[in-house]
Design a protein around this motif. Structure first.
Motif, PDB file in Angstrom:
ATOM      1  N   SER A  11       0.843  -1.191   0.000  1.00  0.00           N
ATOM      2  CA  SER A  11       0.000   0.000   0.000  1.00  0.00           C
ATOM      3  C   SER A  11       0.876   1.238   0.000  1.00  0.00           C
ATOM      4  CB  SER A  11      -0.905   0.010   1.246  1.00  0.00           C
ATOM      5  OG  SER A  11      -1.758  -1.102   1.251  1.00  0.00           O
ATOM      6  N   ARG A  12       0.818   1.995  -1.092  1.00  0.00           N
ATOM      7  CA  ARG A  12       1.650   3.183  -1.203  1.00  0.00           C
ATOM      8  C   ARG A  12       0.861   4.343  -1.798  1.00  0.00           C
ATOM      9  NH1 ARG A  12       5.998  -0.346  -3.927  1.00  0.00           N
ATOM     10  NH2 ARG A  12       7.351  -0.995  -2.202  1.00  0.00           N
ATOM     11  N   LYS A  13       1.292   5.549  -1.453  1.00  0.00           N
ATOM     12  CA  LYS A  13       0.800   6.758  -2.115  1.00  0.00           C
ATOM     13  C   LYS A  13       2.024   7.435  -2.732  1.00  0.00           C
ATOM     14  CE  LYS A  13      -1.939   7.774   1.834  1.00  0.00           C
ATOM     15  NZ  LYS A  13      -2.588   8.820   2.661  1.00  0.00           N
ATOM     16  N   ILE A  14       2.073   7.450  -4.049  1.00  0.00           N
ATOM     17  CA  ILE A  14       3.243   7.951  -4.771  1.00  0.00           C
ATOM     18  C   ILE A  14       2.871   9.206  -5.568  1.00  0.00           C
ATOM     19  CG2 ILE A  14       5.057   7.415  -6.425  1.00  0.00           C
ATOM     20  CD1 ILE A  14       5.124   5.673  -3.905  1.00  0.00           C
ATOM     21  N   LEU A 116       8.008  10.862  -5.065  1.00  0.00           N
ATOM     22  CA  LEU A 116       7.896  11.017  -3.627  1.00  0.00           C
ATOM     23  C   LEU A 116       6.935   9.956  -3.092  1.00  0.00           C
ATOM     24  CD1 LEU A 116       8.311  14.021  -4.933  1.00  0.00           C
ATOM     25  CD2 LEU A 116       7.654  14.810  -2.666  1.00  0.00           C
ATOM     26  N   ASP A 117       7.347   9.258  -2.045  1.00  0.00           N
ATOM     27  CA  ASP A 117       6.454   8.342  -1.347  1.00  0.00           C
ATOM     28  C   ASP A 117       5.927   9.092  -0.128  1.00  0.00           C
ATOM     29  OD1 ASP A 117       5.230   6.404   0.253  1.00  0.00           O
ATOM     30  OD2 ASP A 117       6.597   4.823  -0.438  1.00  0.00           O
ATOM     31  N   VAL A 118       4.635   9.421  -0.151  1.00  0.00           N
ATOM     32  CA  VAL A 118       4.029  10.196   0.943  1.00  0.00           C
ATOM     33  C   VAL A 118       3.040   9.354   1.737  1.00  0.00           C
ATOM     34  CG1 VAL A 118       4.376  12.410  -0.208  1.00  0.00           C
ATOM     35  CG2 VAL A 118       2.251  11.143  -0.593  1.00  0.00           C
ATOM     36  N   THR A 119       3.192   8.041   1.666  1.00  0.00           N
ATOM     37  CA  THR A 119       2.312   7.139   2.414  1.00  0.00           C
ATOM     38  C   THR A 119       2.338   7.512   3.889  1.00  0.00           C
ATOM     39  OG1 THR A 119       2.918   5.416   0.836  1.00  0.00           O
ATOM     40  CG2 THR A 119       1.739   4.732   2.821  1.00  0.00           C
ATOM     41  N   ALA A 120       3.533   7.665   4.446  1.00  0.00           N
ATOM     42  CA  ALA A 120       3.695   8.130   5.821  1.00  0.00           C
ATOM     43  C   ALA A 120       4.489   9.429   5.742  1.00  0.00           C
ATOM     44  CB  ALA A 120       4.436   7.098   6.654  1.00  0.00           C
ATOM     45  N   ASN A 121       3.789  10.549   5.621  1.00  0.00           N
ATOM     46  CA  ASN A 121       4.463  11.831   5.417  1.00  0.00           C
ATOM     47  C   ASN A 121       4.626  12.590   6.733  1.00  0.00           C
ATOM     48  OD1 ASN A 121       1.990  13.853   5.575  1.00  0.00           O
ATOM     49  ND2 ASN A 121       1.327  12.086   4.347  1.00  0.00           N
ATOM     50  N   LYS A 122       5.455  13.615   6.701  1.00  0.00           N
ATOM     51  CA  LYS A 122       5.836  14.327   7.922  1.00  0.00           C
ATOM     52  C   LYS A 122       4.708  15.145   8.532  1.00  0.00           C
ATOM     53  CE  LYS A 122      10.711  14.576   6.596  1.00  0.00           C
ATOM     54  NZ  LYS A 122      11.874  15.463   6.301  1.00  0.00           N
ATOM     55  N   LYS A 155       4.879   3.995  -8.784  1.00  0.00           N
ATOM     56  CA  LYS A 155       5.672   4.935  -9.570  1.00  0.00           C
ATOM     57  C   LYS A 155       5.246   4.962 -11.035  1.00  0.00           C
ATOM     58  CE  LYS A 155       9.905   3.590  -8.460  1.00  0.00           C
ATOM     59  NZ  LYS A 155      11.379   3.626  -8.302  1.00  0.00           N
ATOM     60  N   PHE A 156       4.965   3.795 -11.588  1.00  0.00           N
ATOM     61  CA  PHE A 156       4.623   3.719 -13.006  1.00  0.00           C
ATOM     62  C   PHE A 156       3.383   4.550 -13.320  1.00  0.00           C
ATOM     63  CE2 PHE A 156       1.871   1.665 -16.181  1.00  0.00           C
ATOM     64  CZ  PHE A 156       2.634   1.888 -17.308  1.00  0.00           C
ATOM     65  N   ILE A 157       2.305   4.351 -12.556  1.00  0.00           N
ATOM     66  CA  ILE A 157       1.061   5.058 -12.852  1.00  0.00           C
ATOM     67  C   ILE A 157       1.192   6.542 -12.537  1.00  0.00           C
ATOM     68  CG2 ILE A 157      -1.425   5.133 -12.436  1.00  0.00           C
ATOM     69  CD1 ILE A 157      -1.244   2.185 -11.595  1.00  0.00           C
ATOM     70  N   ALA A 158       1.907   6.880 -11.465  1.00  0.00           N
ATOM     71  CA  ALA A 158       2.113   8.293 -11.136  1.00  0.00           C
ATOM     72  C   ALA A 158       2.866   9.009 -12.251  1.00  0.00           C
ATOM     73  CB  ALA A 158       2.867   8.412  -9.817  1.00  0.00           C
ATOM     74  N   GLN A 364      -4.806  -3.183  -3.499  1.00  0.00           N
ATOM     75  CA  GLN A 364      -6.003  -2.990  -2.691  1.00  0.00           C
ATOM     76  C   GLN A 364      -5.684  -1.952  -1.623  1.00  0.00           C
ATOM     77  OE1 GLN A 364      -7.269  -6.757  -1.139  1.00  0.00           O
ATOM     78  NE2 GLN A 364      -8.091  -7.435  -3.090  1.00  0.00           N
ATOM     79  N   LEU A 365      -6.053  -0.721  -1.879  1.00  0.00           N
ATOM     80  CA  LEU A 365      -5.767   0.350  -0.944  1.00  0.00           C
ATOM     81  C   LEU A 365      -7.094   0.944  -0.468  1.00  0.00           C
ATOM     82  CD1 LEU A 365      -2.897   2.178  -2.857  1.00  0.00           C
ATOM     83  CD2 LEU A 365      -2.744   0.254  -1.298  1.00  0.00           C
ATOM     84  N   ASP A 366      -7.148   1.255   0.818  1.00  0.00           N
ATOM     85  CA  ASP A 366      -8.391   1.776   1.341  1.00  0.00           C
ATOM     86  C   ASP A 366      -8.214   3.146   1.998  1.00  0.00           C
ATOM     87  OD1 ASP A 366      -6.991   1.067   3.546  1.00  0.00           O
ATOM     88  OD2 ASP A 366      -8.447  -0.369   4.322  1.00  0.00           O
ATOM     89  N   PHE A 367      -7.049   3.777   1.761  1.00  0.00           N
ATOM     90  CA  PHE A 367      -6.884   5.095   2.348  1.00  0.00           C
ATOM     91  C   PHE A 367      -7.098   6.166   1.285  1.00  0.00           C
ATOM     92  CE2 PHE A 367      -2.805   5.011   0.380  1.00  0.00           C
ATOM     93  CZ  PHE A 367      -2.251   3.798   0.660  1.00  0.00           C
ATOM     94  N   LYS A 368      -7.188   7.424   1.750  1.00  0.00           N
ATOM     95  CA  LYS A 368      -7.573   8.517   0.866  1.00  0.00           C
ATOM     96  C   LYS A 368      -6.468   8.882  -0.128  1.00  0.00           C
ATOM     97  CE  LYS A 368     -10.686  10.767   4.151  1.00  0.00           C
ATOM     98  NZ  LYS A 368     -10.946  11.996   4.922  1.00  0.00           N
ATOM     99  N   PHE A 369      -6.896   9.224  -1.304  1.00  0.00           N
ATOM    100  CA  PHE A 369      -5.995   9.783  -2.300  1.00  0.00           C
ATOM    101  C   PHE A 369      -6.408  11.233  -2.569  1.00  0.00           C
ATOM    102  CE2 PHE A 369      -3.999   5.849  -2.999  1.00  0.00           C
ATOM    103  CZ  PHE A 369      -2.880   6.095  -3.722  1.00  0.00           C
TER     104      PHE A 369
END
Length: 369
Positions: A11-14, A116-122, A155-158, A364-369
Protein backbone atom coordinates in the motif's frame (compact mmCIF):
# COMPACT_ATOMS: atom_id res chain seq x y z
CA UNK A 1 6.14 -19.91 -18.08
CA UNK A 2 4.07 -20.13 -14.92
CA UNK A 3 3.01 -17.13 -12.90
CA UNK A 4 3.25 -17.50 -9.14
CA UNK A 5 -0.05 -17.67 -7.31
CA UNK A 6 1.49 -15.83 -4.39
CA UNK A 7 0.70 -12.12 -4.15
CA UNK A 8 2.29 -9.39 -2.13
CA UNK A 9 0.07 -6.51 -1.11
CA UNK A 10 1.85 -3.17 -0.95
CA UNK A 11 0.00 0.00 0.00
CA UNK A 12 1.65 3.18 -1.20
CA UNK A 13 0.80 6.76 -2.12
CA UNK A 14 3.24 7.95 -4.77
CA UNK A 15 3.59 11.42 -6.30
CA UNK A 16 5.58 12.11 -9.44
CA UNK A 17 6.48 15.79 -9.72
CA UNK A 18 7.68 17.05 -13.11
CA UNK A 19 8.69 20.66 -13.70
CA UNK A 20 7.17 22.26 -16.80
CA UNK A 21 9.76 22.89 -19.55
CA UNK A 22 12.26 23.37 -16.73
CA UNK A 23 15.39 24.78 -18.42
CA UNK A 24 13.39 27.00 -20.74
CA UNK A 25 11.12 28.15 -17.91
CA UNK A 26 14.11 29.13 -15.77
CA UNK A 27 15.45 31.23 -18.65
CA UNK A 28 12.09 32.92 -19.18
CA UNK A 29 11.74 33.59 -15.46
CA UNK A 30 15.21 35.11 -15.16
CA UNK A 31 14.86 37.14 -18.36
CA UNK A 32 11.33 38.63 -18.62
CA UNK A 33 11.96 39.69 -22.23
CA UNK A 34 11.82 35.98 -23.19
CA UNK A 35 8.43 35.33 -21.62
CA UNK A 36 5.71 34.33 -24.04
CA UNK A 37 8.26 33.74 -26.81
CA UNK A 38 9.43 30.49 -28.42
CA UNK A 39 12.85 29.72 -26.99
CA UNK A 40 15.21 26.75 -27.11
CA UNK A 41 17.99 26.10 -24.64
CA UNK A 42 21.02 24.87 -26.56
CA UNK A 43 23.40 25.80 -29.32
CA UNK A 44 22.19 27.47 -32.50
CA UNK A 45 25.06 26.17 -34.63
CA UNK A 46 24.53 23.60 -37.35
CA UNK A 47 25.82 20.92 -34.95
CA UNK A 48 23.81 22.16 -31.98
CA UNK A 49 21.08 20.20 -30.21
CA UNK A 50 18.02 21.48 -28.35
CA UNK A 51 18.30 20.69 -24.63
CA UNK A 52 14.84 22.07 -23.81
CA UNK A 53 12.07 24.00 -25.54
CA UNK A 54 9.49 26.39 -24.13
CA UNK A 55 5.82 25.57 -24.62
CA UNK A 56 5.61 28.40 -27.14
CA UNK A 57 8.27 26.60 -29.21
CA UNK A 58 6.68 23.18 -28.75
CA UNK A 59 3.60 24.41 -30.59
CA UNK A 60 5.79 24.41 -33.71
CA UNK A 61 7.05 20.89 -33.08
CA UNK A 62 10.33 21.85 -31.44
CA UNK A 63 11.43 19.17 -28.99
CA UNK A 64 14.42 18.36 -26.79
CA UNK A 65 17.21 16.33 -28.43
CA UNK A 66 16.22 17.79 -31.82
CA UNK A 67 19.01 19.17 -34.03
CA UNK A 68 19.06 22.96 -33.80
CA UNK A 69 18.88 23.36 -37.58
CA UNK A 70 15.64 21.35 -37.62
CA UNK A 71 14.20 23.39 -34.75
CA UNK A 72 15.04 26.66 -36.51
CA UNK A 73 13.39 25.42 -39.69
CA UNK A 74 10.20 24.48 -37.83
CA UNK A 75 10.12 27.79 -35.96
CA UNK A 76 11.98 30.59 -37.81
CA UNK A 77 11.41 33.03 -34.90
CA UNK A 78 12.95 30.61 -32.40
CA UNK A 79 15.31 32.23 -29.88
CA UNK A 80 18.30 30.13 -28.83
CA UNK A 81 19.57 30.59 -25.28
CA UNK A 82 22.82 29.19 -23.95
CA UNK A 83 22.35 26.69 -21.15
CA UNK A 84 23.27 27.55 -17.54
CA UNK A 85 23.41 24.23 -15.70
CA UNK A 86 24.70 25.77 -12.48
CA UNK A 87 21.56 27.90 -12.33
CA UNK A 88 19.29 24.94 -13.08
CA UNK A 89 20.97 22.95 -10.31
CA UNK A 90 20.51 25.84 -7.90
CA UNK A 91 16.76 25.97 -8.60
CA UNK A 92 16.53 22.17 -8.48
CA UNK A 93 18.04 22.19 -4.98
CA UNK A 94 15.39 24.67 -3.85
CA UNK A 95 12.68 22.37 -5.18
CA UNK A 96 14.15 19.30 -3.48
CA UNK A 97 14.20 21.11 -0.15
CA UNK A 98 10.45 21.52 -0.52
CA UNK A 99 10.06 17.79 -1.26
CA UNK A 100 11.98 16.89 1.88
CA UNK A 101 9.67 19.03 4.00
CA UNK A 102 7.02 16.38 3.32
CA UNK A 103 8.96 13.11 3.11
CA UNK A 104 12.49 11.75 3.16
CA UNK A 105 11.50 9.17 0.53
CA UNK A 106 12.44 11.27 -2.50
CA UNK A 107 13.91 9.68 -5.62
CA UNK A 108 15.23 12.29 -8.07
CA UNK A 109 15.19 11.21 -11.72
CA UNK A 110 16.87 14.36 -12.97
CA UNK A 111 17.11 18.03 -12.04
CA UNK A 112 13.47 18.57 -12.92
CA UNK A 113 11.55 15.51 -11.76
CA UNK A 114 11.28 13.14 -8.82
CA UNK A 115 9.17 10.48 -7.17
CA UNK A 116 7.90 11.02 -3.63
CA UNK A 117 6.45 8.34 -1.35
CA UNK A 118 4.03 10.20 0.94
CA UNK A 119 2.31 7.14 2.41
CA UNK A 120 3.70 8.13 5.82
CA UNK A 121 4.46 11.83 5.42
CA UNK A 122 5.84 14.33 7.92
CA UNK A 123 2.54 16.22 8.25
CA UNK A 124 0.38 13.10 8.54
CA UNK A 125 -1.81 14.39 5.71
CA UNK A 126 -4.28 11.68 4.68
CA UNK A 127 -4.53 12.92 1.08
CA UNK A 128 -1.67 12.59 -1.41
CA UNK A 129 -3.66 14.81 -3.78
CA UNK A 130 -3.58 17.69 -1.30
CA UNK A 131 0.14 17.16 -0.67
CA UNK A 132 0.84 17.35 -4.41
CA UNK A 133 -1.16 20.57 -4.65
CA UNK A 134 0.70 22.09 -1.70
CA UNK A 135 4.08 21.11 -3.15
CA UNK A 136 3.24 22.67 -6.50
CA UNK A 137 1.98 25.85 -4.79
CA UNK A 138 5.18 26.17 -2.76
CA UNK A 139 7.39 25.54 -5.80
CA UNK A 140 5.67 28.41 -7.59
CA UNK A 141 5.94 30.74 -4.58
CA UNK A 142 9.62 29.89 -4.10
CA UNK A 143 10.89 29.76 -7.69
CA UNK A 144 8.22 31.38 -9.83
CA UNK A 145 8.03 28.17 -11.87
CA UNK A 146 5.16 25.78 -12.44
CA UNK A 147 5.16 22.03 -11.92
CA UNK A 148 2.82 19.19 -12.82
CA UNK A 149 2.15 16.08 -10.77
CA UNK A 150 0.75 12.58 -11.02
CA UNK A 151 -0.59 10.79 -7.95
CA UNK A 152 -1.34 7.09 -7.70
CA UNK A 153 -0.54 3.73 -6.11
CA UNK A 154 2.89 3.20 -7.68
CA UNK A 155 5.67 4.94 -9.57
CA UNK A 156 4.62 3.72 -13.01
CA UNK A 157 1.06 5.06 -12.85
CA UNK A 158 2.11 8.29 -11.14
CA UNK A 159 4.64 8.92 -13.93
CA UNK A 160 2.02 8.39 -16.63
CA UNK A 161 -0.51 10.54 -14.76
CA UNK A 162 1.82 13.54 -14.44
CA UNK A 163 1.66 14.08 -18.22
CA UNK A 164 -2.12 14.20 -18.42
CA UNK A 165 -2.78 17.77 -17.25
CA UNK A 166 0.51 19.40 -18.22
CA UNK A 167 1.47 22.16 -17.89
CA UNK A 168 0.71 23.41 -14.36
CA UNK A 169 -1.77 20.67 -13.46
CA UNK A 170 -2.08 17.38 -11.69
CA UNK A 171 -3.95 14.10 -12.05
CA UNK A 172 -4.85 11.55 -9.39
CA UNK A 173 -5.55 7.92 -10.33
CA UNK A 174 -7.22 6.38 -7.30
CA UNK A 175 -7.00 2.63 -6.56
CA UNK A 176 -10.49 1.96 -7.93
CA UNK A 177 -9.66 3.86 -11.16
CA UNK A 178 -6.39 2.10 -11.96
CA UNK A 179 -7.72 -0.79 -14.02
CA UNK A 180 -10.08 1.25 -16.22
CA UNK A 181 -7.46 3.99 -16.66
CA UNK A 182 -4.82 1.54 -17.89
CA UNK A 183 -7.23 -0.33 -20.14
CA UNK A 184 -8.15 2.88 -21.99
CA UNK A 185 -4.59 4.20 -22.20
CA UNK A 186 -2.90 4.20 -25.62
CA UNK A 187 0.05 1.83 -25.58
CA UNK A 188 2.47 4.55 -26.74
CA UNK A 189 1.64 6.51 -23.57
CA UNK A 190 2.80 3.70 -21.28
CA UNK A 191 5.96 4.95 -19.61
CA UNK A 192 8.93 2.88 -20.77
CA UNK A 193 7.36 1.79 -24.05
CA UNK A 194 9.24 3.67 -26.76
CA UNK A 195 8.52 4.00 -30.46
CA UNK A 196 10.28 0.78 -31.47
CA UNK A 197 8.44 -1.33 -28.88
CA UNK A 198 5.14 0.41 -29.62
CA UNK A 199 5.51 -0.37 -33.33
CA UNK A 200 6.20 -3.99 -32.49
CA UNK A 201 3.12 -4.11 -30.28
CA UNK A 202 1.02 -2.64 -33.08
CA UNK A 203 2.11 -5.58 -35.24
CA UNK A 204 0.67 -7.88 -32.57
CA UNK A 205 -2.64 -6.00 -32.44
CA UNK A 206 -1.80 -4.21 -29.21
CA UNK A 207 -2.94 -0.58 -29.37
CA UNK A 208 -4.37 0.04 -25.89
CA UNK A 209 -3.94 -1.25 -22.38
CA UNK A 210 -6.98 -3.45 -22.89
CA UNK A 211 -5.29 -5.08 -25.88
CA UNK A 212 -2.13 -5.65 -23.84
CA UNK A 213 -4.13 -7.09 -20.96
CA UNK A 214 -5.77 -9.61 -23.30
CA UNK A 215 -2.40 -11.25 -24.01
CA UNK A 216 -1.25 -14.06 -21.77
CA UNK A 217 1.99 -13.99 -19.83
CA UNK A 218 3.29 -16.81 -22.03
CA UNK A 219 2.46 -14.85 -25.20
CA UNK A 220 4.18 -11.68 -24.00
CA UNK A 221 7.25 -13.58 -22.83
CA UNK A 222 7.50 -15.33 -26.18
CA UNK A 223 7.32 -12.15 -28.23
CA UNK A 224 8.91 -9.57 -25.89
CA UNK A 225 11.39 -11.66 -23.93
CA UNK A 226 12.23 -10.68 -20.35
CA UNK A 227 10.13 -7.54 -20.66
CA UNK A 228 7.02 -9.65 -21.23
CA UNK A 229 6.38 -10.20 -17.52
CA UNK A 230 6.89 -6.49 -16.84
CA UNK A 231 4.26 -5.56 -19.45
CA UNK A 232 1.94 -8.24 -18.07
CA UNK A 233 2.24 -6.68 -14.61
CA UNK A 234 2.07 -2.97 -15.30
CA UNK A 235 -1.15 -3.16 -17.31
CA UNK A 236 -2.70 -4.71 -14.18
CA UNK A 237 -1.43 -1.90 -11.99
CA UNK A 238 1.37 -4.06 -10.60
CA UNK A 239 4.69 -2.32 -10.11
CA UNK A 240 6.51 -3.10 -6.89
CA UNK A 241 9.51 -0.82 -7.26
CA UNK A 242 9.84 1.34 -4.12
CA UNK A 243 10.88 4.97 -4.08
CA UNK A 244 14.65 4.83 -3.58
CA UNK A 245 16.21 7.95 -2.02
CA UNK A 246 19.60 6.65 -3.13
CA UNK A 247 19.02 5.24 -6.58
CA UNK A 248 21.17 2.36 -7.75
CA UNK A 249 23.12 3.40 -10.82
CA UNK A 250 22.62 0.94 -13.67
CA UNK A 251 25.03 2.37 -16.24
CA UNK A 252 27.74 4.95 -16.86
CA UNK A 253 28.29 6.57 -20.22
CA UNK A 254 29.54 9.51 -22.22
CA UNK A 255 29.16 10.64 -25.81
CA UNK A 256 30.46 13.37 -28.08
CA UNK A 257 28.90 15.18 -31.05
CA UNK A 258 31.57 16.41 -33.45
CA UNK A 259 31.78 19.88 -35.00
CA UNK A 260 32.32 18.20 -38.37
CA UNK A 261 31.43 14.71 -39.53
CA UNK A 262 34.39 12.34 -39.39
CA UNK A 263 35.07 9.42 -41.70
CA UNK A 264 38.57 8.43 -40.66
CA UNK A 265 38.64 5.42 -38.34
CA UNK A 266 41.85 6.81 -36.83
CA UNK A 267 40.03 9.99 -35.78
CA UNK A 268 37.14 7.90 -34.43
CA UNK A 269 39.53 5.90 -32.25
CA UNK A 270 41.05 9.13 -30.93
CA UNK A 271 37.58 10.37 -29.95
CA UNK A 272 36.80 7.04 -28.30
CA UNK A 273 39.98 7.36 -26.26
CA UNK A 274 38.76 10.69 -24.91
CA UNK A 275 35.31 9.27 -24.16
CA UNK A 276 36.77 6.22 -22.39
CA UNK A 277 38.86 8.58 -20.25
CA UNK A 278 35.73 10.47 -19.21
CA UNK A 279 33.98 7.23 -18.29
CA UNK A 280 36.96 6.14 -16.20
CA UNK A 281 36.66 9.36 -14.17
CA UNK A 282 32.96 8.70 -13.57
CA UNK A 283 33.69 5.10 -12.60
CA UNK A 284 36.22 6.25 -10.00
CA UNK A 285 33.73 8.76 -8.61
CA UNK A 286 30.93 6.15 -8.38
CA UNK A 287 33.24 3.29 -7.32
CA UNK A 288 31.67 0.69 -9.64
CA UNK A 289 32.71 -1.72 -12.38
CA UNK A 290 30.77 -3.25 -15.26
CA UNK A 291 30.70 -6.14 -17.68
CA UNK A 292 28.83 -4.78 -20.71
CA UNK A 293 30.29 -2.20 -23.09
CA UNK A 294 27.93 -0.57 -25.60
CA UNK A 295 29.09 1.55 -28.50
CA UNK A 296 26.72 4.15 -29.97
CA UNK A 297 27.27 5.52 -33.46
CA UNK A 298 25.16 8.31 -34.93
CA UNK A 299 25.72 8.89 -38.64
CA UNK A 300 25.55 12.06 -40.70
CA UNK A 301 21.98 11.20 -41.72
CA UNK A 302 21.06 10.89 -37.99
CA UNK A 303 20.57 7.13 -38.17
CA UNK A 304 21.84 5.49 -34.97
CA UNK A 305 23.52 2.13 -34.50
CA UNK A 306 24.35 0.46 -31.19
CA UNK A 307 26.22 -2.75 -30.48
CA UNK A 308 27.37 -4.38 -27.24
CA UNK A 309 29.78 -6.92 -25.81
CA UNK A 310 29.31 -8.55 -22.40
CA UNK A 311 32.61 -9.69 -20.89
CA UNK A 312 32.98 -12.59 -18.44
CA UNK A 313 34.53 -10.27 -15.84
CA UNK A 314 34.06 -6.75 -14.44
CA UNK A 315 36.12 -3.91 -15.92
CA UNK A 316 36.69 -0.32 -14.83
CA UNK A 317 39.89 0.87 -16.50
CA UNK A 318 40.11 3.16 -19.52
CA UNK A 319 42.32 0.80 -21.53
CA UNK A 320 39.95 -2.17 -21.40
CA UNK A 321 36.90 -0.02 -22.09
CA UNK A 322 38.65 1.57 -25.06
CA UNK A 323 39.91 -1.73 -26.45
CA UNK A 324 36.40 -3.22 -26.26
CA UNK A 325 34.82 -0.16 -27.86
CA UNK A 326 37.32 -0.29 -30.73
CA UNK A 327 36.47 -3.95 -31.32
CA UNK A 328 32.84 -2.88 -31.69
CA UNK A 329 33.80 0.02 -33.96
CA UNK A 330 35.71 -2.28 -36.30
CA UNK A 331 32.60 -4.30 -37.05
CA UNK A 332 30.51 -3.36 -40.09
CA UNK A 333 29.07 0.16 -40.01
CA UNK A 334 25.97 1.47 -41.77
CA UNK A 335 27.77 4.52 -43.13
CA UNK A 336 31.27 5.96 -43.19
CA UNK A 337 30.47 9.51 -42.09
CA UNK A 338 29.88 9.77 -38.31
CA UNK A 339 28.62 12.76 -36.30
CA UNK A 340 28.50 11.24 -32.79
CA UNK A 341 30.18 8.46 -30.82
CA UNK A 342 29.29 7.25 -27.36
CA UNK A 343 30.29 4.50 -24.92
CA UNK A 344 28.18 3.08 -22.09
CA UNK A 345 29.30 0.66 -19.39
CA UNK A 346 26.43 -1.33 -17.86
CA UNK A 347 25.72 -4.61 -16.06
CA UNK A 348 27.37 -2.97 -13.06
CA UNK A 349 28.45 -4.75 -9.90
CA UNK A 350 25.83 -2.81 -7.91
CA UNK A 351 22.95 -3.90 -10.17
CA UNK A 352 19.99 -5.16 -8.17
CA UNK A 353 17.45 -4.68 -10.92
CA UNK A 354 16.15 -8.20 -10.57
CA UNK A 355 15.00 -7.64 -7.01
CA UNK A 356 11.27 -7.11 -6.46
CA UNK A 357 10.82 -5.19 -9.71
CA UNK A 358 8.73 -7.88 -11.34
CA UNK A 359 6.95 -9.39 -8.35
CA UNK A 360 3.19 -9.80 -8.49
CA UNK A 361 1.25 -7.80 -5.96
CA UNK A 362 -2.41 -7.10 -5.29
CA UNK A 363 -3.57 -3.51 -5.53
CA UNK A 364 -6.00 -2.99 -2.69
CA UNK A 365 -5.77 0.35 -0.94
CA UNK A 366 -8.39 1.78 1.34
CA UNK A 367 -6.88 5.09 2.35
CA UNK A 368 -7.57 8.52 0.87
CA UNK A 369 -5.99 9.78 -2.30
Amino acid sequence: MKMSNESHQVSRKIIHVDMDAFYASVEQHDNPSLRGKPIAVGGSSKRGVVAAASYEARKYGVRSAMPSVTAARLCPQLIFVKHRFDRYKEVSNQIREIFHDYTDLVEPLSLDEAYLDVTANKFNFPSATIIAYEIRRRIYETTGLTASAGISINKFIAKVASDINKPNGQKTITPDQVVSFLEKLEIRKFYGIGKVTADKMYQHGIFTGADLKSKSLEYLAEHFGKSGRHYFNIVRGIHNSPVQPHRIRKSLGAERTFAENISSELFMKERLQQIAGEIEKRIEKSDVAGKTVTLKIKYSDFKTQTRSITLPYYIRDKETILRTAIELLEQDRFRESVRLLGITLSNLNNDQSEQDEHEIEEVQLDFKF
